[in-house]
Design an enzyme around this catalytic site. Sequence first.
Site, PDB file in Angstrom:
ATOM      1  N   TYR A 118      -1.523  -1.002  10.280  1.00 49.01           N
ATOM      2  CA  TYR A 118      -1.715  -1.059   8.606  1.00 49.01           C
ATOM      3  C   TYR A 118      -0.521  -0.461   8.133  1.00 49.01           C
ATOM      4  O   TYR A 118       0.288  -1.286   7.258  1.00 49.01           O
ATOM      5  CB  TYR A 118      -2.860  -0.412   8.169  1.00 49.01           C
ATOM      6  CG  TYR A 118      -3.055  -0.827   6.650  1.00 49.01           C
ATOM      7  CD1 TYR A 118      -3.308  -1.672   6.293  1.00 49.01           C
ATOM      8  CD2 TYR A 118      -2.792   0.248   5.734  1.00 49.01           C
ATOM      9  CE1 TYR A 118      -3.555  -2.179   4.877  1.00 49.01           C
ATOM     10  CE2 TYR A 118      -2.908   0.269   4.559  1.00 49.01           C
ATOM     11  CZ  TYR A 118      -3.379  -1.072   4.171  1.00 49.01           C
ATOM     12  OH  TYR A 118      -3.606  -1.024   2.673  1.00 49.01           O
TER      13      TYR A 118
ATOM     14  N   SER B 198       0.860  -1.047   0.057  1.00 45.40           N
ATOM     15  CA  SER B 198      -0.109  -0.172   0.179  1.00 45.40           C
ATOM     16  C   SER B 198       0.739   1.301  -0.116  1.00 45.40           C
ATOM     17  O   SER B 198       1.864   1.195   0.415  1.00 45.40           O
ATOM     18  CB  SER B 198      -0.860  -0.056   1.259  1.00 45.40           C
ATOM     19  OG  SER B 198      -1.599   1.032   1.376  1.00 45.40           O
TER      20      SER B 198
END
Length: 192
Positions: free
Chosen positions: A157, A144
């Site tokens: 995350y 990501s």
Amino acid sequence: MFDLTGDVAVVTGGNGGLGLAFCRGLAKQGAKIAIWGRNEEKNSAAVQELRDMGGDVEAFVCDVTDEGQIDDAFGKTLTRFEKIDSCFANAGGGGYRGMSHLTDRQTWLNTIDLNLMSVVQTWKPVAAHLMERKAPGRLIVTSSVAALVGMGGAAGYSTTKAAVQGLVRALAVELGQAGIRVNAILPGYIET
């Protein structure tokens, strides 16, 4: 753009979202596809869609945080397709949303297990299989942009996606001499 006829690809989390988009692209290029996903209903719907496109696809119920289920899905994939040429470690999740100093240890560990250790455990049997076959192959992970820029309220995350980047660099060096390419895709926000 290129021909993947004869290649076999594993896509974790391939039953929806970005993973299903990967499967569509692979099917259009002629690859055979093994979907590893937790939800049997979503697996069935993805298989039907891809078969309607002419794809040779099978789905196996697999929670990638469970090493036993990974080993089972790996074995079933080899039984069905006889080999694996590429593995898209796509399954993952956002984890806890909130201030990091309020996040307990178990929540951190759950996010690490889902976004990092699942990639390690998924790639282990595939890398061993490729090495044993002395075959070139590809290991791809969905990381990501959060690995690069960070996200407030999502430290777990961002941290795990950055850790995946380190894993990719290390394995690219470790496995590259055997013809196994290791790469990450770093998407931003995707409407799924």
